[in-house]
Design an enzyme around this catalytic site. Structure first.
Site, PDB file in Angstrom:
ATOM      1  N   LYS A   1       0.811  -1.221   0.000  1.00 39.57           N
ATOM      2  CA  LYS A   1       0.000   0.000   0.000  1.00 39.57           C
ATOM      3  C   LYS A   1       0.845   1.271   0.000  1.00 39.57           C
ATOM      4  O   LYS A   1       0.373   2.333  -0.409  1.00 39.57           O
ATOM      5  CB  LYS A   1      -0.946  -0.011   1.197  1.00 39.57           C
ATOM      6  CG  LYS A   1      -2.016  -1.094   1.098  1.00 39.57           C
ATOM      7  CD  LYS A   1      -2.964  -1.065   2.289  1.00 39.57           C
ATOM      8  CE  LYS A   1      -4.037  -2.135   2.138  1.00 39.57           C
ATOM      9  NZ  LYS A   1      -4.991  -2.132   3.279  1.00 39.57           N
TER      10      LYS A   1
ATOM     11  N   LYS B   1      -8.130 -12.376  -5.695  1.00 40.00           N
ATOM     12  CA  LYS B   1      -9.286 -12.552  -4.825  1.00 40.00           C
ATOM     13  C   LYS B   1     -10.338 -11.478  -5.114  1.00 40.00           C
ATOM     14  O   LYS B   1     -10.004 -10.335  -5.390  1.00 40.00           O
ATOM     15  CB  LYS B   1      -8.837 -12.469  -3.361  1.00 40.00           C
ATOM     16  CG  LYS B   1      -9.894 -12.826  -2.336  1.00 40.00           C
ATOM     17  CD  LYS B   1      -9.293 -12.790  -0.937  1.00 40.00           C
ATOM     18  CE  LYS B   1     -10.326 -13.102   0.127  1.00 40.00           C
ATOM     19  NZ  LYS B   1      -9.746 -13.051   1.496  1.00 40.00           N
TER      20      LYS B   1
ATOM     21  N   LYS C   1     -13.772  -5.874  -2.527  1.00 43.89           N
ATOM     22  CA  LYS C   1     -14.691  -4.736  -2.542  1.00 43.89           C
ATOM     23  C   LYS C   1     -13.991  -3.464  -2.986  1.00 43.89           C
ATOM     24  O   LYS C   1     -14.650  -2.480  -3.342  1.00 43.89           O
ATOM     25  CB  LYS C   1     -15.303  -4.546  -1.157  1.00 43.89           C
ATOM     26  CG  LYS C   1     -14.301  -4.305  -0.039  1.00 43.89           C
ATOM     27  CD  LYS C   1     -14.963  -4.331   1.318  1.00 43.89           C
ATOM     28  CE  LYS C   1     -13.936  -4.185   2.438  1.00 43.89           C
ATOM     29  NZ  LYS C   1     -14.535  -4.280   3.774  1.00 43.89           N
TER      30      LYS C   1
END
Length: 331
Positions: free
Chosen positions: A111, A193, A196
């Site tokens: 990140k 995967k 959201k």
């Protein structure tokens, strides 16, 4: 009875993958374990959030937790920020951690990549807060995927380090990646995967998508080069992912699905898969509609926060007393 802690960030829509991979199993676990299910909104603000959208996401997630079948009499459902002990112990765990071990966290490196000097400090401090979440409730294990395993290992390290310095105050949680639950991948890239946070709206199915959206997303889902409905994760990852969804929603085995669509091709399979998913989500969406604006939801969250606060404060008080942070020794 052993204790389970699980936290989900209210940072976006909850996907079908979240439900089939975790939330549905929580409904079974609640009968045999002392379960704490936390909406970890303080973790969500490691990146900027729109305040009104965050409030909406918190309430939506809470309503979905109940809509899937969690029973307030059997579980403790609460919002992280409503139990101040999380932030307090999070700071203590941050002071217990070393910068080097935090910088080695894979999720932090992913990140923080390409952010230059504009890396939010919360991204680095995320794991100590997660450790605090878990340790406050004398948790025996946290049902997590492989992507969170490193964080649980750090939680164990921090708990053991603290115990060595101040006495055996924390229970060391076991690392347990559950064998149950389907691992659902992206509809557009079966090597990743379902998430959201995926910018491609066609890559995931939201638990609140209407029938039309579900049908469109499944029709647009990636498939493999041939037209055979056959389970082979290595060579046919896309159709294997769709078959996993079909199996998880319908209860049919892969062999039964293969036999059902032998010679029929992807078109017929996708049409039926969409119907199976719609019917799986229909009762959840109906219960969600009843809960989302109801006083019942607020009552459950209020009671959950009070229950969590009693347990968390007891742990925090012992920690602060052991460290000398309290003015007087506990009697």
């Amino acid at each position: 009875m052993q204790t389970i802690f699980s936290g989900i960030q209210p940072s976006g829509v909850i996907t079908l993958g979240n439900y089939l991979g975790a939330m549905r199993q929580f409904v079974e676990l609640q009968h045999d374990y002392n379960c704490y299910f936390c909406i970890v909104n303080q973790h969500a603000i490691t990146v900027p959030q729109d305040p009104e959208q965050l409030r909406k996401n918190i309430r939506t997630l809470a309503a979905l937790y109940l809509a899937v079948g969690l029973e307030p009499e059997k579980v403790t459902l609460f919002i992280q920020s409503e139990v101040p002990a999380h932030a307090k112990l999070g700071w203590i765990m941050q002071c217990t951690a070393y910068v080097g071990e935090l910088e080695r966290m894979t999720q932090y490196k992913d990140k923080a990549r390409d952010r230059g000097e504009a890396i939010p400090g919360g991204l680095l401090a995320y794991p100590p807060l997660m450790a605090a979440d878990i340790l406050l409730y004398r948790t025996d294990f946290v049902p997590v995927g492989e992507d969170q395993k490193q964080h649980i290992e750090l939680t164990r390290d921090l708990a053991e380090r603290f115990n060595q310095r101040y006495g055996e105050l924390f229970k060391i949680p076991d690392i347990r990646v559950p064998e149950f639950g389907a691992r659902i991948m992206s509809l557009q890239d079966a090597t990743r995967k379902m998430s959201k946070s995926d910018p491609n709206q066609n890559a995931f199915i939201s638990m609140l998508d209407d029938e039309s959206a579900i049908v469109k997303k499944i029709k647009r889902a990636q498939t493999d080069s041939d037209n055979s409905v056959h389970f082979d994760k290595a060579n046919k990852p896309a159709i294997s992912n769709l078959m996993t969804i079909y199996s998880a929603c319908s209860g049919k085995t892969m062999e039964e699905i293969e036999a059902l669509y032998k010679g029929k091709g992807y078109g017929a399979f996708k049409t039926d898969l969409a119907e199976v998913v719609v019917e799986t989500l229909r009762p959840i969406q109906a219960r969600y509609a009843e809960l989302i604006d109801s006083p019942e939801l607020d009552r459950v969250l209020d009671e959950g926060a009070e229950k969590a606060k009693r347990v968390a404060d007891e742990t925090l008080n012992k920690v602060e007393e052991a460290m000398g942070l309290s003015r007087v020794r506990a009697k």
